[in-house]
Every structure is written in C-alpha cells, then in structure tokens.
Design a protein around this motif. Structure first.
Motif, short mmCIF file in Angstrom:
data_model
loop_
_atom_site.label_atom_id
_atom_site.label_comp_id
_atom_site.label_asym_id
_atom_site.label_seq_id
_atom_site.Cartn_x
_atom_site.Cartn_y
_atom_site.Cartn_z
N GLY A 1 -0.19 3.52 14.05
CA GLY A 1 0.10 2.82 12.79
C GLY A 1 0.90 3.70 11.85
O GLY A 1 0.92 4.93 11.97
N SER A 2 1.57 3.05 10.90
CA SER A 2 2.39 3.79 9.94
C SER A 2 2.64 2.92 8.72
O SER A 2 2.49 1.70 8.75
N ALA A 3 3.04 3.59 7.65
CA ALA A 3 3.45 2.86 6.44
C ALA A 3 4.62 1.94 6.75
O ALA A 3 4.68 0.81 6.25
N ALA A 4 5.53 2.40 7.60
CA ALA A 4 6.74 1.61 7.89
C ALA A 4 6.39 0.25 8.48
O ALA A 4 7.06 -0.75 8.20
N ASP A 5 5.33 0.19 9.30
CA ASP A 5 4.96 -1.08 9.94
C ASP A 5 4.22 -2.02 9.02
O ASP A 5 3.85 -3.13 9.43
N CYS A 6 3.99 -1.60 7.78
CA CYS A 6 3.30 -2.47 6.81
C CYS A 6 4.23 -2.94 5.70
O CYS A 6 3.78 -3.58 4.75
N GLY A 7 5.51 -2.63 5.85
CA GLY A 7 6.47 -3.08 4.83
C GLY A 7 6.53 -4.58 4.70
O GLY A 7 6.96 -5.11 3.66
N MET A 8 6.10 -5.30 5.72
CA MET A 8 6.14 -6.77 5.69
C MET A 8 5.28 -7.35 4.58
O MET A 8 5.43 -8.52 4.22
N PHE A 9 4.36 -6.55 4.01
CA PHE A 9 3.51 -7.06 2.94
C PHE A 9 4.16 -6.95 1.56
O PHE A 9 3.66 -7.51 0.59
N ALA A 10 5.26 -6.21 1.47
CA ALA A 10 5.84 -5.91 0.16
C ALA A 10 6.28 -7.16 -0.59
O ALA A 10 6.14 -7.25 -1.82
N GLU A 11 6.83 -8.11 0.13
CA GLU A 11 7.37 -9.30 -0.53
C GLU A 11 6.28 -10.03 -1.31
O GLU A 11 6.49 -10.45 -2.45
N LEU A 12 5.11 -10.20 -0.70
CA LEU A 12 4.02 -10.90 -1.39
C LEU A 12 3.65 -10.18 -2.69
O LEU A 12 3.58 -10.80 -3.76
N PHE A 13 3.42 -8.88 -2.61
CA PHE A 13 2.99 -8.14 -3.79
C PHE A 13 4.08 -8.07 -4.85
O PHE A 13 3.82 -8.32 -6.03
N ASN A 14 5.29 -7.73 -4.44
CA ASN A 14 6.37 -7.58 -5.41
C ASN A 14 6.71 -8.90 -6.09
O ASN A 14 6.94 -8.93 -7.31
N ASP A 15 6.74 -9.99 -5.34
CA ASP A 15 7.05 -11.29 -5.94
C ASP A 15 5.96 -11.73 -6.92
O ASP A 15 6.24 -12.47 -7.86
N ALA A 16 4.74 -11.26 -6.69
CA ALA A 16 3.64 -11.61 -7.59
C ALA A 16 3.55 -10.65 -8.78
O ALA A 16 2.71 -10.83 -9.66
N GLY A 17 4.41 -9.62 -8.80
CA GLY A 17 4.43 -8.70 -9.93
C GLY A 17 3.59 -7.46 -9.75
O GLY A 17 3.17 -6.86 -10.75
N ALA A 18 3.36 -7.04 -8.51
CA ALA A 18 2.56 -5.85 -8.25
C ALA A 18 3.33 -4.84 -7.41
O ALA A 18 4.17 -5.23 -6.58
N HIS A 19 3.06 -3.57 -7.63
CA HIS A 19 3.61 -2.53 -6.78
C HIS A 19 2.73 -2.42 -5.52
O HIS A 19 1.51 -2.58 -5.60
N LEU A 20 3.36 -2.10 -4.40
CA LEU A 20 2.63 -1.84 -3.17
C LEU A 20 2.84 -0.39 -2.75
O LEU A 20 3.98 0.07 -2.65
N VAL A 21 1.75 0.32 -2.53
CA VAL A 21 1.79 1.72 -2.11
C VAL A 21 1.22 1.80 -0.69
O VAL A 21 0.10 1.35 -0.43
N LEU A 22 2.01 2.39 0.22
CA LEU A 22 1.62 2.48 1.63
C LEU A 22 1.60 3.95 2.04
O LEU A 22 2.65 4.57 2.22
N PRO A 23 0.42 4.54 2.21
CA PRO A 23 0.36 5.95 2.61
C PRO A 23 0.49 6.13 4.12
O PRO A 23 0.02 5.30 4.92
N ASP A 24 1.14 7.21 4.51
CA ASP A 24 1.05 7.73 5.86
C ASP A 24 0.01 8.85 5.86
O ASP A 24 -0.18 9.54 4.84
N PHE A 25 -0.64 9.06 6.99
CA PHE A 25 -1.66 10.09 7.10
C PHE A 25 -1.84 10.46 8.56
O PHE A 25 -1.39 9.73 9.46
#
Length: 290
Positions: A85-109
C-alpha cells in the motif's frame, strides 16, 4: 462460522479468516483499479504537495488541498495487510474530500517486513504523521479544531492504535481529533498472532498489549464510526462488531455500519463516492456535502 470463538477454529480456518483474498476473489482487480483511479485523479487535478513529517525517506505525506482556507482535514491511513500500500494508491479519494471543502492528507510509512516484523515501528510513524498534521494544520490551510482520522483494513488498525495511545509525548491534547472512521480493521492482535500473519509479523506479549486498540480503550477520546462489509471474513466481522460494542460502552460510537453485499476491497473503494457507503459516512461525520 461468524459467531465462533476464534479458539475453536482449525489452523486452516484461522489462517483463512485473516486472509481477505480467501473471501474476495476480485482482490487483484480491485488493487489495480485503486492505482488506475488514483492516477486519473492526479492527471485531472494535479499532483499533491509532498511534505516530510519525519527523518527517514519513507516519512512523507501527500496533501490534496481544498480551495477554501481553514478547511477541515482528513488524515487517511492506508491498508495492505501491513505489507503493501501507499499514499499514491489512495489519491482516488481526493476528489470527494476536496469537492466537499476538506483537505486530504495521505501518509506513507514503513511496511512491517521492512521493519523486521515490528508493528510498533509502523504505529510510531503513523503517530508522527498524524501529530505533524495537527501541529501544521494552520500552515497547510487547515483548521486544527476539525481534524479527522480514517483508515481501512490494516490502516484502520494503525489509526485505532494511534488513537488509543498517549499523545502527551507529542504535545497533543487527548481530544485532538474530531472523529474517526475505521473500516474493516483488526482491533485485538491476539488471535492474529496465531494465524499465518505471524510468519511476517513479530508478535510478542508486549506488542499485543500495547498495539491492540481493544486493550487500550481507556485512552480513546475520539468519536468513531466503525464499518465493515457483509462479505468480509468471519474474524474481520467479529473484530469490528466487538470493537464497536466496546467503543459504544465508552459513549464514543458515532455509528456502526454493516455494508450488505460488499467485500473487504469493495467497501474500501466506496470512500471515494459521496453516494456510497464510506463516502456518505465520512461526509456526514465531517458535516460536509459535495
């Protein structure tokens, strides 16, 4: 078999109960789709801002910003059986959060195998990523009073383990987070330690005590939405039900969602859809709409 005590399971049954691929034959197709959808998001919306939250090479976060200032922030912890898993593979969630007015933070670890089997190393990095985001929320255009944590699969375990730890060593108040969405997680490591996952995770009595959210609920101060799919393994369903019941006993269960007809990988994907299970739930929790 869902209601059986895990101790009554044969070794093969227990191994299968902690192997989502045994219950989701479309796993590989779904994983490929996550990556493809995330790449489409970056093509359409641009690459996220990449920031360091720690000293090691892996300790970076992707930030997908909403247009508005002082926006709420959701920190999503990715899953992957602690191995992938990686932050890059979760970018698909950004549209929902950003369009609703929220920042999305995706950590790698770090992954557990690179950490020589130590889950504690993963939890420590996840905690640093969450703490960094809280401390820097205003600097990235976020509202430090509206920070949420979410995660699915092993990411739900890591998020819950972080939320049931002592934040004072990071200088955070115990009620730093407005809410959490935890989907398809593992909350007690004892049965997992007897499964095939014990071949690549170094379980000890201490790690089971310290890293099992169920065993540290006295340190939970965040309202939680707990979710899982009806087509997940018996153990993932049992663990989610029992964790939700325990959280409810503390008065911190915001909702328990059982998504009928979804397996482990299908329910994860719904976080990107405002009209599907997790997307609808997280927008409700954050009091947002698209």
């Amino acid at each position: 078999m869902d209601s059986l005590d895990w101790r009554a399971l044969s070794q093969d049954e227990l191994d299968r109960a902690y192997n989502q691929a045994a219950y989701a034959h479309n796993r590989d197709q779904m994983l490929a789709r996550y990556g493809a959808r995330s790449e489409i998001t970056r093509t359409l919306r641009g690459k996220p801002e990449r920031r360091a939250y720690g000293d090691s090479a892996i300790e970076k976060i992707d930030i997908y910003r909403a247009a508005m200032k002082s926006a709420p922030v959701n920190i999503f912890i990715h899953g992957g059986a602690w191995r992938i898993g990686s932050a890059a593979d979760c970018g698909m969630f950004a549209e929902l959060f950003n369009d609703a007015g929220a920042h999305l933070v995706l950590p790698d670890f770090i992954d557990v195998e690179s950490a020589q089997g130590e889950l504690g190393a993963m939890v420590a990095q996840v905690r640093r990523a969450i703490a960094w985001t809280w401390k820097n929320a205003a600097a990235i255009g976020g509202d430090p009073e509206r920070i949420y944590v979410s995660g699915t699969s092993s990411g739900a375990h890591l998020a819950a383990a972080a939320l049931t730890s002592d934040w004072s060593d990071h200088g955070l108040p115990r009620d730093a987070f407005k809410g959490a969405l935890l989907c398809s997680g593992i909350y007690d490591l004892e049965p997992v330690s007897h499964s095939a996952r014990g071949k690549y995770v170094r379980f000890t009595g201490q790690s089971i005590r310290e890293l099992s959210p169920m065993r540290n609920l006295d340190r939970l101060h965040t309202p939680c939405v707990v979710a899982y799919g009806s087509l997940e393994t018996p153990e993932f369903k049992r663990q989610s039900r029992e964790f939700a019941e325990a959280v409810a006993g503390k008065g911190l269960l915001a909702d328990l969602i059982v998504a009928d007809g979804y397996n482990h990988f299908e329910i994860h994907e719904t976080l990107g859809d405002p009209y599907d299970v997790l997307g609808r739930a997280v927008l409700k929790q954050m009091e947002l709409r698209t």
